[in-house]
Design a protein around this motif. Structure first.
Motif, PDB file in Angstrom:
ATOM      1  N   LEU A 415     -58.337-109.348  -9.358  1.00 11.25           N
ATOM      2  CA  LEU A 415     -58.531-109.249 -10.460  1.00 11.25           C
ATOM      3  C   LEU A 415     -60.033-110.109 -10.789  1.00 11.25           C
ATOM      4  O   LEU A 415     -60.829-109.918 -11.599  1.00 11.25           O
ATOM      5  N   ARG A 416     -59.978-111.108 -10.178  1.00 14.40           N
ATOM      6  CA  ARG A 416     -61.373-111.989 -10.089  1.00 14.40           C
ATOM      7  C   ARG A 416     -62.658-111.531  -9.475  1.00 14.40           C
ATOM      8  O   ARG A 416     -63.625-111.761  -9.842  1.00 14.40           O
ATOM      9  N   THR A 417     -62.051-111.023  -8.293  1.00 13.05           N
ATOM     10  CA  THR A 417     -63.258-110.320  -7.563  1.00 13.05           C
ATOM     11  C   THR A 417     -63.848-109.233  -8.166  1.00 13.05           C
ATOM     12  O   THR A 417     -65.082-108.993  -8.127  1.00 13.05           O
ATOM     13  N   PHE A 418     -63.105-108.356  -8.712  1.00  7.91           N
ATOM     14  CA  PHE A 418     -63.647-107.304  -9.351  1.00  7.91           C
ATOM     15  C   PHE A 418     -63.814-107.117 -10.893  1.00  7.91           C
ATOM     16  O   PHE A 418     -62.707-106.950 -11.510  1.00  7.91           O
ATOM     17  N   GLY A 419     -65.009-107.641 -11.307  1.00  6.97           N
ATOM     18  CA  GLY A 419     -65.154-107.559 -12.698  1.00  6.97           C
ATOM     19  C   GLY A 419     -64.350-108.611 -13.667  1.00  6.97           C
ATOM     20  O   GLY A 419     -63.668-108.089 -14.485  1.00  6.97           O
ATOM     21  N   THR A 420     -64.305-109.643 -12.961  1.00  5.42           N
ATOM     22  CA  THR A 420     -63.560-110.881 -13.905  1.00  5.42           C
ATOM     23  C   THR A 420     -64.041-111.059 -15.054  1.00  5.42           C
ATOM     24  O   THR A 420     -65.182-110.848 -15.401  1.00  5.42           O
ATOM     25  N   VAL A 421     -63.228-111.584 -16.091  1.00 11.47           N
ATOM     26  CA  VAL A 421     -63.793-111.718 -17.496  1.00 11.47           C
ATOM     27  C   VAL A 421     -62.970-112.793 -18.053  1.00 11.47           C
ATOM     28  O   VAL A 421     -61.667-113.270 -17.532  1.00 11.47           O
ATOM     29  N   PRO A 422     -63.431-113.620 -18.973  1.00  9.20           N
ATOM     30  CA  PRO A 422     -62.427-114.537 -19.543  1.00  9.20           C
ATOM     31  C   PRO A 422     -61.348-113.813 -20.060  1.00  9.20           C
ATOM     32  O   PRO A 422     -61.533-112.862 -20.996  1.00  9.20           O
TER      33      PRO A 422
END
Ligand code: 4AD
Ligand code: MG
Length: 457
Positions: A415-422
């Motif tokens: 989830l952080r590798t592919f388009g991570t968001v706050p």
């Protein structure tokens, strides 16, 4: 069976003068030479329906007069002799089920401790029907709150291989026979149903994040399981957990949503359950309604963990557990903060990273994380939440520092590798919330069949 609810007979004035059939359980019976009075409950309303039986005109089986018997009554709805509302002039009283004299729920008030020994019958008391009506109204209000704000309701798995909170409180799920013998742990789990170690989920958050980083805003509302060895009035082994997760959100957003949700749901309960709230005010927590009105009208407090420690150190109270920066707040500390200092709900924020979970966003100070617990007077923590660590490197470092098995969290790291968001979210313990709004003091009394250490009745 064609019949109408007692709630409708009592409250729908257009029914006055009509014939109605009601079904219910006899709660009390009074009698004079010519007339008998049965009070019936059917679960639909806090108030019971008075049934008036003219003994000269209607035959009344003695079994129908016993507390706990179930009956079906046909009669005319008339204006109540006393007060507003209605009562029923019986034309026919039919026995549905007898109830012998050793029925444990009698007219006199029985202790909550005793009632815990008969969980299948305690619901027939005023206290428990009131608790469970409020619980249902609160659950519906939570669903409505999120649905109206375009959160999607998702259902996360209950059986899982990853431990969200990392506190080692997972129940194991296994089909291995009790006498299975293996040299090594991994060989044992390889033979097990899933081919690896599995357990009951302590939180739907990790999967909630998966959904939030696609759907934007989601929430879960389902059971979580914790093998906590804490035999307290606030811990269950199986509890219901409300967990919203929001993409493009930081800690202040998470707190704003939590506060707004709590206030909205309390308003709904107060509006939809006035009789129940009067009852709880009178018998469980004097001042309950003023407390809740105050919660709805005031702003929740916000207190930095570091300031909380200072405040506790200066407190003129001797705590059982000493306070030092870095320690976890105990119930006695939480109660001091909410009951003596703020006298209302308080968000404690920015906890030391060592005492919180791996997934929390690391603050710039290198020592704390963007976490929050919502503490309320009388109970302590009812919500735990945070902004999540969105930086893949920092997340990985936090997991390694805790010695976690990274292979179980590969999807989570993606989830952080592919388009991570706050993003962030929180978990509300639903039973603790029900305790808070009803004034019930023991979590075992707001759930149907409580599961706790050494107790699975
Ligand atoms: O603080 P907790 O452990 O937070 C989490 O599980 C996060 N993953 C939530 C999230 O951010 N999505 O648990 C959240 C709440 C607590 O504040 C408490 O109200 C309740 O769950 N809770 C329990 N309630 C009853 N019995 C227990 N054993 C509980 N453990 C936690
Ligand atoms: Mg917590």
């Amino acid at each position: 069976m064609k019949h109408i609810d007692i709630a409708d007979v009592l409250h729908k004035s257009e029914l006055i003068g009509t014939e109605a059939v009601v079904c219910g359980w006899v709660r009390t019976y009074r009698d004079s030479s010519a007339v008998a009075f049965l009070e019936l409950a059917d679960g639909t309303s806090f108030a019971r329906l008075q049934v008036v039986v003219d003994k000269n005109a209607v035959s009344l089986d003695a079994e129908c007069t016993k507390c706990g018997a179930s009956v079906c009554v046909r009669g005319e709805v008339v204006k109540a002799f006393r007060g507003d509302g209605a009562e029923l002039n019986a034309r026919e009283v039919k026995l549905l089920g007898k109830c012998p004299n050793d029925y444990p729920i009698q007219k006199k008030r029985t202790s909550l401790e005793f009632l815990r020994t008969i969980p299948h019958l305690r619901l027939r008391t005023n206290t428990f029907t009131a608790v469970f009506r409020v619980r249902s109204v609160a659950a519906q209000a939570i669903h409505r709150y999120f649905h109206d704000r375009r959160y999607y309701y998702i259902n996360t798995p209950l059986i899982t291989a990853s431990d969200c909170e990392g506190a080692g409180e997972m129940f194991r799920v296994t089909t291995q026979p009790w006498n299975a013998k293996y040299e090594r742990e991994d060989a044992y789990f390889k033979e097990d149903f899933f081919g690896q170690k599995a357990g009951l989920s302590v939180s739907g958050q990790l999967e909630g994040e998966v959904a939030a980083t696609a759907l934007g805003r989601i929430y879960t509302f389902g059971p979580s399981f914790r093998a906590e060895n804490s035999n307290t009035t606030r811990h269950l082994a199986e509890f219901w957990h409300v967990e919203p997760e929001i993409a493009f959100a930081e800690l202040p957003d998470v707190m704003e949503i939590a506060e707004d949700m709590i206030k909205t749901v309390i308003r709904t309960v107060m509006a939809e359950c006035p009789e129940e709230m009067d009852f709880f005010e009178k018998f469980m927590e004097p001042g309950l309604k003023a407390k809740l009105s105050n919660v709805v009208e005031s702003e929740f407090g916000v207190l930095d963990y570091t300031d909380a420690i200072e405040l506790l150190k200066k407190a003129d109270v001797s705590f059982q557990y000493p306070v030092e920066w870095g320690c976890d707040l105990q119930t006695e500390h939480e109660k001091y903060i909410t009951e003596h200092v703020f006298k209302k709900p308080v968000f404690v924020i920015n906890y030391p990273k060592e005492i919180k979970s791996f997934y929390m966003k690391q603050n710039a100070d290198g020592k704390t994380v963007a976490a929050t617990d919502l503490l309320v007077p009388g109970i302590g923590e009812i919500i735990g939440g945070s902004e999540r660590e969105a930086d893949p490197e920092k997340l990985l470092a936090a997991m390694k520092a805790r010695g976690m098995d990274l292979s179980a969290y590969r999807q989570y790291l993606d989830l952080r590798t592919f388009g991570t968001v706050p993003h962030g979210g929180f978990g509300l313990g639903f039973e603790r919330f029900v305790m808070y709004v009803t004034g019930m003091e023991n979590i075992r009394d707001v759930t149907l069949f409580p599961r706790s250490v050494k107790n699975i009745m």
